[in-house]
Design a protein around this motif. Structure first.
Motif, mmCIF file in Angstrom:
data_model
loop_
_atom_site.group_PDB
_atom_site.id
_atom_site.type_symbol
_atom_site.label_atom_id
_atom_site.label_comp_id
_atom_site.label_asym_id
_atom_site.label_seq_id
_atom_site.Cartn_x
_atom_site.Cartn_y
_atom_site.Cartn_z
ATOM 1 N N ILE A 232 1.029 -1.130 -0.050
ATOM 2 C CA ILE A 232 0.003 -0.061 -0.123
ATOM 3 C C ILE A 232 0.737 1.354 -0.143
ATOM 4 C CG2 ILE A 232 -1.563 1.455 1.416
ATOM 5 C CD1 ILE A 232 -2.756 -1.286 0.225
ATOM 6 N N PHE A 233 0.696 2.073 -0.909
ATOM 7 C CA PHE A 233 1.180 3.431 -0.978
ATOM 8 C C PHE A 233 0.298 4.564 -0.722
ATOM 9 C CE2 PHE A 233 4.321 1.077 -3.180
ATOM 10 C CZ PHE A 233 5.248 1.783 -3.366
ATOM 11 N N HIS A 234 0.915 5.805 -0.481
ATOM 12 C CA HIS A 234 -0.168 6.689 0.039
ATOM 13 C C HIS A 234 -0.517 6.817 1.354
ATOM 14 C CE1 HIS A 234 -2.480 10.539 -1.795
ATOM 15 N NE2 HIS A 234 -1.933 10.887 -0.405
ATOM 16 N N ILE A 235 0.473 6.741 2.442
ATOM 17 C CA ILE A 235 -0.021 6.754 3.865
ATOM 18 C C ILE A 235 0.515 7.815 4.638
ATOM 19 C CG2 ILE A 235 0.254 5.294 5.900
ATOM 20 C CD1 ILE A 235 0.944 2.776 4.073
ATOM 21 N N HIS A 236 -0.262 8.555 5.358
ATOM 22 C CA HIS A 236 0.082 9.682 5.940
ATOM 23 C C HIS A 236 0.247 9.319 7.613
ATOM 24 C CE1 HIS A 236 -0.688 12.640 2.811
ATOM 25 N NE2 HIS A 236 -1.655 11.814 2.340
ATOM 26 N N THR A 237 1.608 9.865 8.126
ATOM 27 C CA THR A 237 1.476 9.287 9.460
ATOM 28 C C THR A 237 1.645 10.715 10.472
ATOM 29 O OG1 THR A 237 4.109 9.476 9.467
ATOM 30 C CG2 THR A 237 2.920 7.525 8.668
ATOM 31 N N ASN A 238 2.048 10.544 11.718
ATOM 32 C CA ASN A 238 1.934 11.700 12.721
ATOM 33 C C ASN A 238 3.209 12.570 12.231
ATOM 34 O OD1 ASN A 238 3.949 10.118 13.637
ATOM 35 N ND2 ASN A 238 2.941 9.446 15.278
ATOM 36 N N PHE A 239 4.187 12.320 11.166
ATOM 37 C CA PHE A 239 5.136 13.289 10.483
ATOM 38 C C PHE A 239 4.235 14.457 10.003
ATOM 39 C CE2 PHE A 239 8.255 10.504 11.557
ATOM 40 C CZ PHE A 239 9.349 11.023 11.700
ATOM 41 N N SER A 240 2.981 14.222 9.615
ATOM 42 C CA SER A 240 2.122 15.530 8.858
ATOM 43 C C SER A 240 0.727 15.205 9.564
ATOM 44 C CB SER A 240 2.114 15.326 7.477
ATOM 45 O OG SER A 240 1.415 14.151 7.054
ATOM 46 N N ASP A 241 -0.281 15.036 8.987
ATOM 47 C CA ASP A 241 -1.852 14.855 9.306
ATOM 48 C C ASP A 241 -2.433 13.575 9.722
ATOM 49 O OD1 ASP A 241 -1.750 14.455 6.774
ATOM 50 O OD2 ASP A 241 -3.775 15.724 6.650
ATOM 51 N N GLY A 242 -1.253 12.642 9.831
ATOM 52 C CA GLY A 242 -1.822 11.105 10.153
ATOM 53 C C GLY A 242 -2.128 10.882 11.729
ATOM 54 N N ASN A 243 -2.813 9.905 12.102
ATOM 55 C CA ASN A 243 -2.675 9.741 13.469
ATOM 56 C C ASN A 243 -2.143 8.394 13.744
ATOM 57 O OD1 ASN A 243 -4.778 8.090 12.912
ATOM 58 N ND2 ASN A 243 -5.978 8.364 14.852
ATOM 59 N N ILE A 244 -1.221 7.860 12.976
ATOM 60 C CA ILE A 244 -0.329 6.646 12.988
ATOM 61 C C ILE A 244 0.890 7.160 12.798
ATOM 62 C CG2 ILE A 244 -2.273 5.006 12.386
ATOM 63 C CD1 ILE A 244 -1.590 5.197 9.509
ATOM 64 N N ASP A 245 1.658 6.139 13.584
ATOM 65 C CA ASP A 245 3.272 6.197 13.425
ATOM 66 C C ASP A 245 3.757 5.251 12.380
ATOM 67 O OD1 ASP A 245 3.962 3.771 14.721
ATOM 68 O OD2 ASP A 245 3.646 4.806 16.520
#
Length: 574
Positions: free
Chosen positions: A337-350
């Motif tokens: 899976i690509f296009h994953i946002h983490t807590n480095f920007s606006d995601g709430n997963i590390d």
């Protein structure tokens, strides 16, 4: 209430406060709390108010309100505001470009408190005369009202499918029903649907209909008959159940699955062969041609079985008669899976959490791609912080056994078509997703040239959500998608199907063209939360509707193949 429901209530409270013209600091407090709670990883079932205040942006008062809501109590402030503000004002917020300040002004100065009243005022040219509005704003409001009307009775596929499957499960467990299926646009996996169509076979329609209208949490029984009954669920979705005798089931399933255009073309073909076709059967000189299932129905015409997703009269009948329908991509074909946002920007997963979750799903790799520096609203990664960002992913890579993290970024395409990092920064990534997040109102020529310039950037791996649409909320920006696909083909750049159920972009109607131009497609969930990682399934639906095979989808490659693929793409552009 769960965390998402509470976050939604906090956000709506901020809107209600703004409509009431409350203190800006109070409004901002609820806005910040909603955003912070949504992106946090806190477990509200175990948290205390003091622990919630440790989340940046949440104070003691709001923390206590969150605890009360999590324990099942009512949110009194929200209820009070709802009683004080006409419900039509919230409905008006559905109109694109119309925010709380303008709505409050219209309410206070013209007494407008509903969409019909607003439309009438626009048609009387009243809005254009107001300070801060003008003719262009009035035209935009009318255009937005047309959108709201157009989509008012539609639902996202993802909002409906679970209820549809639950209803189907209950029908299949009822002993008087021999067979049952979802039908209609939901079975064809359209991105938006207007209702749920169900079909069942039985020899006792009366008791089946009694069971149907009484079993489910219905808001209203619209109609009840021996062959068709209709209900409205508490969610507002209408459900139609049709019943037939079991020998009629295959013909009825094909007919009620549709589409209308597919059915018309099938009937026209059958008529030329001397066969009458309708929902009750196939008839040769009024004699029923027996079929046990849909596969046998298509066999009558010497055709391949046509999957429901393809039944849109877009060449599937001719391909089936020639026995060259594609073997469509399946969920099980996806290897990463690509296009994953983490807590480095606006995601709430590390990063590690996302990778372990995907690994538990049987995936082999993850393409982490947080927002870039222009996306300040999403806490995008600044160029000066890239070393920390990339080093963290490298560390996670070393801790995982049999799983790979590909280091990427979702870089903003600026209005002039350039990406928002220097070439030296872009060269540090394994892949670069280029995307538009601003300046949506360019002309078609300017928007198309903007995206093509990004495609021509030697560091661009793929284009994300290429038309910018948000289903039932925002129309695509003006873009010549054919030119974009042609440019992607010429430059060896891939295009994603953004599998977020709110986007499903690239549209399935353009995928067959992209496939024929040999543009590789990524199916990406645009995930910001762990549960979003499973949204790739919605992208599979769209890929299948667009005639894509496994070999047309990049992330059906295994880990080693993907590593080689990304390296080769970078090597070509040096």
């Amino acid at each position: 209430m769960d965390k998402q429901q509470i976050s939604n209530l906090l956000a709506e409270t901020a809107v209600l406060l703004e409509l009431k013209d409350e203190n800006p600091f109070k409004i901002r407090a609820y806005q910040n709390a909603a955003r912070s709670l949504e992106t946090s990883s806190i477990d509200l079932s175990k948290a205390t108010a003091q622990e919630i205040t440790q989340i940046k942006g949440i104070g003691a008062k709001i923390a206590q309100q969150i605890i009360e809501m999590a324990s099942g109590d009512n949110f009194e402030l929200h209820q009070q505001l709802q009683q004080q503000i006409p419900p039509g004002l919230l409905e008006m917020l559905k109109i694109p470009t119309l925010g709380p300040k303008k709505i409050r002004y219209l309410y206070q100065h013209l007494g407008i408190e509903s969409i019909p009243e607003l439309e009438l005022a626009c048609n009387h040219n009243t809005i254009a005369q107001l300070p801060g509005f003008g003719l262009k704003t009035q035209e935009n409001i009318l255009r937005g009202i047309s959108m709201v009307k157009k989509y008012s009775s539609s639902f996202l596929y993802a909002e409906v499918i679970e209820e549809g499957l639950q209803l189907l499960d209950r029908l299949n467990k009822y002993p008087l029903i021999a067979r049952a299926s979802i039908a209609g646009s939901l079975r064809r996996k359209k991105e938006t649907v207007k209702d749920i169509d169900l079909l069942a076979s039985t020899g006792q329609p009366g008791p089946v209909m009694d069971y149907f209208v009484s079993l489910f949490p219905v808001q209203q029984v619209i109609a009840k008959g021996d062959t068709k009954s209709s209900i409205t669920l508490q969610s507002g979705i209408n459900v139609d159940l049709r019943v037939v005798e079991d020998f009629q089931y295959p013909y009825a399933l094909h007919h009620f699955t549709g589409s209308k255009e597919h059915n018309t073309a099938m009937r026209s073909m059958s008529k030329k062969m001397g066969i009458k076709m309708n929902e009750y059967g196939l008839f040769n000189q009024d004699k029923l041609i027996p079929c046990a299932n849909e596969e046998e129905l298509f066999d009558v015409f010497s055709m391949d079985y046509i999957p429901p997703e393809l039944r849109e009269n877009m060449g599937e009948i001719e391909a089936a008669r020639n026995r060259n329908l594609p073997q469509l991509v399946e969920e099980t074909d996806i290897k990463g899976i690509f296009h994953i946002h983490t807590n480095f920007s606006d995601g709430n997963i590390d990063v590690l959490q996302a990778c372990k979750f995907l690994q538990s799903m049987g995936m082999q790799y993850a393409g982490i791609s947080d927002h870039s520096q222009t996306a300040a609203y999403a806490h995008g990664v600044r160029e000066k912080d890239l070393s920390e960002y990339l080093s963290h992913m490298a560390e996670v890579n070393q801790t995982l056994n049999g799983f790979t993290v590909f280091k990427g970024i979702e870089a903003d395409i600026l209005p002039d078509g350039s990406l928002d990092y220097s070439n030296q920064a872009l060269a540090r990534f394994d892949f670069v997703i280029a995307a538009i997040h601003s300046s949506f109102n360019l002309s078609q020529e300017s928007m198309t040239n903007r995206i093509i310039k990004a495609i021509e950037n030697r560091y661009t791996t793929m284009i994300a959500h290429p038309t910018g649409r948000i289903l039932l909320a925002r129309e695509p920006y003006q873009v010549d998608i054919i030119r974009v696909i042609n440019a992607a083909a010429e430059n060896g750049v891939d295009i994603e199907i953004n599998a977020s159920p709110y986007r499903l972009d690239l549209d399935w109607r353009m995928l067959k063209y992209a496939r024929d131009k040999k543009v590789m497609i990524f199916i990406n969930p645009d995930a910001h939360h762990l549960e979003n990682l499973k949204d790739y399934r919605y992208g599979i639906n769209i890929a299948r509707k667009g005639w894509l095979r496994a070999q047309d989808v990049a992330n059906t490659m295994d880990k080693k193949q993907m590593e080689q693929y990304l390296n080769k793409k970078k090597g070509k552009k040096k």
